[in-house]
Design an enzyme around this catalytic site. Structure first.
Site, PDB file in Angstrom:
ATOM      1  N   TYR A   1      -1.856  -1.249  10.512  1.00 54.82           N
ATOM      2  CA  TYR A   1      -1.905  -1.344   9.057  1.00 54.82           C
ATOM      3  C   TYR A   1      -0.594  -0.919   8.400  1.00 54.82           C
ATOM      4  CZ  TYR A   1      -3.556  -0.999   4.264  1.00 54.82           C
ATOM      5  OH  TYR A   1      -3.704  -1.160   2.910  1.00 54.82           O
TER       6      TYR A   1
ATOM      7  N   SER B   1       0.857  -1.187   0.000  1.00 59.95           N
ATOM      8  CA  SER B   1       0.000   0.000   0.000  1.00 59.95           C
ATOM      9  C   SER B   1       0.891   1.234   0.000  1.00 59.95           C
ATOM     10  CB  SER B   1      -0.887  -0.002   1.251  1.00 59.95           C
ATOM     11  OG  SER B   1      -1.507   1.257   1.445  1.00 59.95           O
TER      12      SER B   1
END
Length: 317
Positions: free
Chosen positions: A176, A164
């Site tokens: 995350y 990401s």
């Protein structure tokens, strides 16, 4: 001098364009294993590769997701139930893949399965909140890869890891970004080690795209649940102003998230089928023009931006 520089840059992109157009031969004989195929990127990639004639081995978390995928694809596609947080499930799926591919080996491994919640200020979280994300997004990627690596090496194939833009910079707390930074590091070491065996490793770093993993209502619900769980002392220090920001932020971001994920699927497909795949793919104009350039800023400038956007805690000095 400037003209020569522009000519060199133009020549570089022309050569790269030509090389990247070359497609691997005999795609119909190649097996690709994809995790997280119930929905989102994995589901669409499985369907796309199936239409191109590849032999897709799709791992789904639920039987319902596997059944729906089988209905929308050809008889070539096969499914298996996989929970990437469970060693026993990974071991069973690994044996299943070995039986499917036989002596051909595994051409492609796509580590796509992932989650993004809970994400919030770190003090609102506990260790288990971090582990819930890391177990899926990082440790799951590592364990699945290690189990199937010998098959990929045998086929001199590809490993595609979904990271990401948050693996390049961190804008909020939680596990995350930590997990995606880990995916980047694991992929880099893997790429260098496997290059000696003809295996290529690619990283997909999408910008903001709308999938089941990033639904606004899910983000808001998780954030409110975390807020209700924290102690009264923490609530007093941070104040509800920060809670309101995260709720409004999720709604605002929803207006710019892109529902058309084809650019992500195109990158995954290219990484698997091109003779000369890229090391990193950054689908989404926000990734190219905003997040990645921000990741190269001096730390004090990036911090200043975050301080400008995110409100201070209620009891900040």
């Amino acid at each position: 001098m400037l003209l020569y520089l522009l000519a060199l840059v133009g020549l570089y992109y022309l050569v790269r364009w030509y090389l990247e157009r070359k497609v691997v031969s005999h795609l119909q004989d190649k097996y690709v294993f994809i995790t997280g195929c119930d929905s989102g990127f994995g589901n669409l990639l499985a369907s796309r590769l199936d239409t191109r004639g590849l032999r897709v081995l799709a791992a789904c978390l639920t039987e319902e997701g596997a059944e729906q995928l089988r209905k929308q694809t050809s008889g070539r596609l096969q499914t298996v139930i996989l929970d990437v947080t469970q060693t026993e499930s990974i071991a069973a799926a690994t044996e299943w893949v070995k039986e499917c591919v036989g002596d051909r080996g595994l051409w492609g491994l796509v580590n796509n399965a992932g989650i993004s919640f809970p994400s919030a200020p770190n003090e609102w979280l506990n260790k288990q909140d971090f582990m819930n994300i890391i177990n899926v997004n990082l440790l799951g990627v590592i364990e699945v890869t290690l189990g199937l690596l010998s098959l990929v090496r045998k086929a001199q194939g590809r490993v595609v890891n979904v990271s990401s833009v948050m693996g390049r910079l961190t804008l909020y707390g939680g596990g995350y970004s930590i997990s995606k930074y880990g995916v980047e590091a694991f992929s880099d070491s893997l790429r260098r080690e496997l290059s000696y065996f003809g295996v290529k490793v690619a990283i997909i770093e999408p910008g903001l795209f709308q999938t089941n993993m990033t639904k606004t209502e899910t983000f808001i619900r998780h954030t409110k649940e975390l807020w209700n769980r924290v102690s009264s002392d923490v609530k007093e220090v941070y104040g509800e102003r920060l809670l309101e920001f995260y709720t409004k932020y999720a709604t605002l971001v929803d207006t710019v998230w892109k529902s058309d994920v084809n650019s992500v699927i195109n990158c995954m497909e290219h990484a698997l089928t091109s003779c000369h795949p890229r090391t990193r793919y950054s689908p989404g104009w926000d990734a190219k023009l905003f997040y990645l350039p921000m990741s190269y800023l001096p730390t004090f400038l990036l911090d200043a931006f975050v301080y400008l956007v995110v409100p201070k805690p209620e009891k900040a000095l």
